[in-house]
Design an enzyme around this catalytic site. Structure first.
Site, PDB file in Angstrom:
ATOM      1  N   ASN A 123       0.658  -1.188  -0.059  1.00 54.93           N
ATOM      2  CA  ASN A 123      -0.153   0.427  -0.288  1.00 54.93           C
ATOM      3  C   ASN A 123       0.598   1.434  -0.569  1.00 54.93           C
ATOM      4  O   ASN A 123       0.269   2.381   0.296  1.00 54.93           O
ATOM      5  CB  ASN A 123      -1.106  -0.107   1.118  1.00 54.93           C
ATOM      6  CG  ASN A 123      -0.318  -0.238   2.490  1.00 54.93           C
ATOM      7  OD1 ASN A 123       1.201  -0.046   2.592  1.00 54.93           O
ATOM      8  ND2 ASN A 123      -1.098  -0.189   3.025  1.00 54.93           N
ATOM      9  N   HIS A 126       3.517   4.676   4.472  1.00 57.89           N
ATOM     10  CA  HIS A 126       2.976   4.785   5.833  1.00 57.89           C
ATOM     11  C   HIS A 126       2.632   6.371   6.992  1.00 57.89           C
ATOM     12  O   HIS A 126       3.550   7.205   5.960  1.00 57.89           O
ATOM     13  CB  HIS A 126       4.090   4.491   6.464  1.00 57.89           C
ATOM     14  CG  HIS A 126       3.584   4.454   8.021  1.00 57.89           C
ATOM     15  ND1 HIS A 126       3.093   3.997   9.027  1.00 57.89           N
ATOM     16  CD2 HIS A 126       4.388   5.927   8.827  1.00 57.89           C
ATOM     17  CE1 HIS A 126       3.284   4.247  10.205  1.00 57.89           C
ATOM     18  NE2 HIS A 126       3.861   5.099  10.150  1.00 57.89           N
TER      19      HIS A 126
HETATM   20  P1  IDP Z   1      -2.121   1.929   8.105  1.00 57.45           P
HETATM   21  O1  IDP Z   1      -0.808   1.566   7.748  1.00 57.45           O
HETATM   22  O2  IDP Z   1      -3.547   2.202   7.234  1.00 57.45           O
HETATM   23  O3  IDP Z   1      -1.768   2.936   9.697  1.00 57.45           O
HETATM   24  P2  IDP Z   1      -2.106  -0.197   9.998  1.00 57.45           P
HETATM   25  O4  IDP Z   1      -3.686  -1.553  10.766  1.00 57.45           O
HETATM   26  O5  IDP Z   1      -1.448   0.453  10.797  1.00 57.45           O
HETATM   27  O6  IDP Z   1      -2.737  -0.130   8.148  1.00 57.45           O
HETATM   28  O7  IDP Z   1      -0.906  -1.811   9.373  1.00 57.45           O
HETATM   29  C1  IDP Z   1       0.359  -1.217   9.374  1.00 57.45           C
HETATM   30  C2  IDP Z   1       0.431  -2.292   8.204  1.00 57.45           C
HETATM   31  O8  IDP Z   1       0.549  -3.419   8.031  1.00 57.45           O
HETATM   32  C3  IDP Z   1      -0.344  -1.453   6.675  1.00 57.45           C
HETATM   33  O9  IDP Z   1       0.052  -0.346   6.167  1.00 57.45           O
HETATM   34  C4  IDP Z   1      -0.278  -2.613   6.118  1.00 57.45           C
HETATM   35  O10 IDP Z   1       1.218  -2.646   5.316  1.00 57.45           O
HETATM   36  C5  IDP Z   1       0.300  -4.149   6.728  1.00 57.45           C
HETATM   37  N1  IDP Z   1      -0.510  -4.848   6.706  1.00 57.45           N
HETATM   38  C6  IDP Z   1      -2.091  -4.843   8.116  1.00 57.45           C
HETATM   39  N2  IDP Z   1      -2.502  -5.418   7.320  1.00 57.45           N
HETATM   40  C7  IDP Z   1      -2.312  -6.497   6.798  1.00 57.45           C
HETATM   41  C8  IDP Z   1      -3.072  -7.964   6.590  1.00 57.45           C
HETATM   42  O11 IDP Z   1      -4.188  -8.326   6.725  1.00 57.45           O
HETATM   43  N3  IDP Z   1      -1.855  -8.348   5.769  1.00 57.45           N
HETATM   44  C9  IDP Z   1      -1.038  -7.881   4.952  1.00 57.45           C
HETATM   45  N4  IDP Z   1      -0.307  -6.581   5.937  1.00 57.45           N
HETATM   46  C10 IDP Z   1      -1.482  -5.770   6.389  1.00 57.45           C
HETATM   47 MG    MG Z   2      -0.713   1.950  11.367  1.00 59.96          MG
END
Ligand code: IDP
Ligand code: MG
Length: 160
Positions: A123, A126
């Site tokens: 994605n 960060h």
């Molecule tokens: P955020 O980046 O939108 O704050 P978070 O829930 O803090 O999202 O998760 C951190 C990062 O971990 C996400 O940006 C993504 O790269 C990865 N991530 C989160 N959930 C998943 C998942 O279900 N599968 C694979 N990677 C995930």
């Molecule tokens: Mg996060």
């Protein structure tokens, strides 16, 4: 008097923004920096950096019990990232809006993830989720002397 009082209530925050390895590999660094620059926030730190495993684990420590944690650490350390510190009133929440939802397929068009990505595990960017984490993450990713305090020439044209 009133404008001064209101200005005092408008707290300046800082956020840690990072172009993840996929964003760097896909040539999206300029595009992503540009979104924050055009909005009107102030860049105070910027570097290209190969993240060691222990730093990635510390950064994402709140997620270390998740099943995807090992793959997340592998992803973040798989190539250089671009580390940024941005400053401004409301910058933490606004940057999260500019970035969009964690799952790029659910992120609104017009957001970075909504426009530029298709999968949660790739994605591209960060952004800190609170002012406290903004401070914590900037301290984690930058050394003393890597953050610059400066006054952008455009400031009076951004804020009355
Ligand atoms: P955020 O980046 O939108 O704050 P978070 O829930 O803090 O999202 O998760 C951190 C990062 O971990 C996400 O940006 C993504 O790269 C990865 N991530 C989160 N959930 C998943 C998942 O279900 N599968 C694979 N990677 C995930
Ligand atoms: Mg996060």
């Amino acid at each position: 008097f009133l404008p001064h009082l209101m200005a005092a209530l408008e707290q300046v925050d800082e956020t840690y923004i990072m172009v993840k390895p996929d964003g760097v590999q896909r040539g999206l660094v300029g595009e992503i920096i540009s979104r924050f620059e055009k909005k009107g926030f102030k860049l105070t730190g910027l570097k290209l950096f190969q993240c060691p495993k222990d730093l990635a684990e510390e950064h994402y420590k709140d997620l270390n019990a998740k099943p995807f944690f090992p793959k997340l650490i592998e992803y973040i350390t798989s190539g250089p990232v671009v580390c940024m510190a941005w400053e401004g009133v409301g910058v933490v929440a606004s940057a999260r809006k500019l970035i969009g939802s964690t799952n790029p397929l659910q992120a609104e068009p017009g957001t970075i993830r909504g426009d530029l990505a298709v999968q949660t595990g790739r994605n591209v960017v960060h952004g800190s989720d609170s002012p406290e984490n903004g401070k914590r993450e900037i301290a984690l990713w930058f050394k003393e002397g890597e953050i610059c305090q400066w006054t952008p020439a455009q400031e009076p044209w951004l804020r009355e």
